[in-house]
Design an enzyme around this catalytic site. Structure first.
Site, mmCIF file in Angstrom:
data_model
loop_
_atom_site.group_PDB
_atom_site.id
_atom_site.type_symbol
_atom_site.label_atom_id
_atom_site.label_comp_id
_atom_site.label_asym_id
_atom_site.label_seq_id
_atom_site.Cartn_x
_atom_site.Cartn_y
_atom_site.Cartn_z
ATOM 1 N N SER A 477 3.984 5.301 -60.061
ATOM 2 C CA SER A 477 5.102 4.510 -59.560
ATOM 3 C C SER A 477 6.210 5.460 -59.079
ATOM 4 C CB SER A 477 5.593 3.536 -60.625
ATOM 5 O OG SER A 477 6.434 2.553 -60.082
ATOM 6 N N ASP A 564 -1.629 -4.365 -55.853
ATOM 7 C CA ASP A 564 -0.314 -4.012 -56.381
ATOM 8 C C ASP A 564 0.778 -4.810 -55.675
ATOM 9 O OD1 ASP A 564 2.019 -2.773 -57.260
ATOM 10 O OD2 ASP A 564 1.162 -0.763 -57.182
ATOM 11 N N HIS A 596 -0.541 -2.587 -60.177
ATOM 12 C CA HIS A 596 0.395 -1.473 -60.359
ATOM 13 C C HIS A 596 -0.008 -0.682 -61.601
ATOM 14 C CE1 HIS A 596 4.037 0.504 -59.125
ATOM 15 N NE2 HIS A 596 4.574 0.401 -60.320
#
Length: 653
Positions: A477, A564, A596
């Site tokens: 991320s 995601d 994600h």
């Protein structure tokens, strides 16, 4: 590598990233039942057993694809409940399983809907308040949901609020939403009507460090974690009748974190402070005595994960740091601590390494709380530094409005076992260390936030932990973004990078956020840059690694989930495309059934197998051969299989 490190047994990837034997132990409210997550046919499901006969366990769910990752008991103890999405799309629905009959029901049977739990009660045992965005994907309407019948009744239709808070009577008492400054306005709710004017408000500088922490059962007190007028967030009690606030606790280095509340009254019994390590401070004498009793018997960190209604029986987790985590049943009246399970018994006796806490000073004087793990056998004199420089992985956390913490970390353990020092640094913008530290990261993506990571790397080099040519950067991320920034903005600093679901183009990142984040979009604009202004758009483009992809000269591994909803697949596709166009090699792994991050153990194991062999090529550490690790996973190697040792053979096997 040292001879000791080379002689240390390789910890199998499966032992670190595969299914735990058991996880997330819970007690039913009446203490009659135990529940936990454990594999059924290789997939995590919910199991239940009588408290007095844990061996008489029964699987209550039958998930065959995606693991169930969190569950909770209904307040009346008649059912266990869980939330689940599809393929990582984060559209979580709520399910229940009747303990007596085993019947499973979808309590929120809607498409493209994400459920929120808004309120539960100690006195109303059969119902909860939930938020549903099935009418408008941006806003969650409030419903009263009967957990036994599945019937729901609209309580409040939401046209503009980011969230709500209720008291023990399941009466909505508060609504909140962002204000024009990027802070939060808090509104009283009376008879399900939201007041026109807020009764509390924060400016942007306090928006991530101030929040209400819930009501006491009788509704007379509202707790706050509050940084207004100060740096670190303190714990306050507010009289709901008069509005008067009383400070309960503060700390000058860290924000006050979690609280332990009395199950019956809702009053705070203890609070936590997490600077370098998490510490609980008990206010209630009886709870303090119990915590001290546990502290005498458990090594490392521990905490309470479940309590019965009468508060006489607890489920206690324990992280010994260099041994697998264990869970116990604690009978407070009898003063007994009964083993429940060890999460990963295959790690018992494994060469797990201790995590060190260190403080690093940035170039402009900020203290960066950090965590360091060294390879086995590298520090023979025990001074916290290796006898000679070793390769290092700078492991960067996501968020960025989150933090690294002390404790067992599977990635730290695998990388250290393979011969690398592992450094995780809380760079400016990380949460938990006061609003000054947090706000120092505003509009500093790729700038001072990145400088902090460079400063941490330089510190490790100056301390003799590693050398200039032996550092990789890796993260998920925001950590994936930091990896891309590291290889584009400072292309000579790192030997290679591993980007997991990281954004490459901040403009497109902000234009594709999930609809239910729309009430919070102002915070992204204020803390990253507003794409609706010329200045903000220029800032976002300057901080986007995509536009400097042609500067990449070091090996790069990218991993992405196709579903995601936060960092779309296009973020990885864009930079892979730009690198291909510039003739720069890249390895790109795509998971069609993930979001994600990677929830399925087979996918996680496959990813770390690819990553460790990639790092071995780059830094010279050890690696468990890939073998047939890809077969049970859904990994698609879109680009660059030839750049990872053994990957082409694994694809052909």
């Amino acid at each position: 590598m040292t001879s000791t490190a080379e002689a240390t047994p390789l910890i199998p990837r499966d032992a670190l990233f595969g299914n735990p034997t058991k996880a997330q132990g819970r007690l039913s409210p009446d203490g009659q039942w135990l529940s936990w997550l454990a594999p059924k046919d290789g997939v995590l499901n919910i199991w239940v057993a009588p408290r007095d006969n844990p061996d008489d366990a029964k699987a209550m769910t039958s998930s065959t694809d995606r693991p169930i990752r969190q569950h909770f008991w209904a307040p009346d103890g008649k059912s266990v409940n869980y939330i689940q999405d599809k393929g990582g799309d984060e559209n979580f629905l709520l399910y229940k399983v009747d303990v007596a009959t085993g019947e499973e029901t979808t309590l929120t049977p809607f498409e493209n809907t994400r459920v929120q739990i808004i309120g539960t009660s100690e006195t109303i045992k059969d119902s909860i308040l939930v938020g549903l965005n099935n009418r408008n994907p941006q806003f969650h309407d409030v419903y009263m949901l009967n957990l036994n019948t599945g019937e729901s009744e609209l309580v409040l239709q939401n046209e503009s609020y980011a969230g709500f808070m209720a008291d023990d009577t399941l009466t909505v008492r508060m609504a909140f939403r962002q204000n024009a400054e990027g802070g939060t306005d808090y509104f009283k709710v009376t008879d399900n009507v939201v007041a026109n004017e807020p009764f509390e408000a924060t400016a942007m500088e306090d928006s991530l460090t101030t929040s209400p922490a819930g009501y006491t059962t009788d509704g007379s007190t509202l707790y706050w974690i509050d940084s207004r007028g100060r740096n670190t967030a303190a714990l306050y009690a507010q009289d709901t009748a008069t509005g008067e606030k009383t400070m309960i606790a503060e700390d000058d280095k860290a924000d006050l974190g979690g609280t332990i509340r009395d199950p019956k009254t809702g009053e705070v019994e203890a609070y936590s402070v997490n600077y370098l390590q998490n510490e609980w401070v008990a206010i209630d004498p009886d709870l303090k005595a119990s915590m001290e009793w546990l502290d005498e018997r458990l090594d490392g960190e521990f905490g309470i994960s479940s309590r019965t209604d009468d508060d006489q029986t607890w489920i206690v987790w324990n992280d010994p740091l260099t041994a697998p985590s264990a869970t116990y049943i604690y009978d407070r009246a009898a003063s007994t601590l009964t083993p429940f399970y060890v999460a990963r018994p295959e790690l018992e006796g494994a060469p797990l390494q201790p995590m060190q806490t260190v403080e690093i000073t940035s170039r402009d004087g900020l203290t960066l709380p950090s965590y360091l793990t060294l390879p086995p056998g590298s520090d023979t004199d025990g001074d916290g530094r290796p006898d000679e420089a070793v390769p290092m992985v700078l492991l960067v956390h996501g968020g960025p409005w989150a933090r690294d913490e002390y404790g067992f970390n599977s990635a730290h353990q695998m990388l250290a076992n393979r011969g690398y020092a592992v450094l995780s640094t809380n760079f400016r913008g990380s949460t938990g260390f006061g609003k000054d530290f947090l706000n120092a990261g505003n509009k500093q993506w790729g700038l001072k936030m990145h400088d902090d990571l460079i400063d941490a790397t330089d510190w490790a080099i100056s301390e003799g932990i590693t050398s200039e040519s032996q550092v990789a950067i890796m993260g998920g991320s925001y950590g994936g973004y930091a990896t891309l920034a590291g290889l584009t903005f400072t292309p000579d600093k790192f030997a290679c990078g591993v980007d997991i679901v990281g954004p490459s183009n901040l403009e497109t990142l902000l234009s594709t956020i999930p609809p239910y984040w729309a009430p919070l979009v102002k915070i992204f604009h204020e803390r990253m840059g507003d794409p609706n202004t010329e200045e903000g758009l220029a800032l976002l483009k300057a901080a986007s690694p995509l536009y400097k992809a042609d500067q990449i000269t070091k090996p790069l591994l990218i991993a992405q989930g196709a579903n995601d909803p936060r960092v779309k697949q296009s973020e990885s596709d864009q930079i892979v495309g730009a690198m291909k166009e510039a003739g720069i090699p890249v390895t790109y792994v795509l998971y069609p059934d993930e979001g994600h991050g990677f929830a399925k153990p087979a996918n996680n194991i496959a990813f770390f197998g690819i990553a460790e062999n990639f790092l071995s090529e780059c830094l010279g550490g050890r690696a468990e051969p890939l073998g047939d690790v890809l077969e049970p996973s859904t990994a698609e190697i879109v680009e660059g299989a030839e750049h990872v040792k053994g990957l082409q053979d694994a694809l052909g096997s």
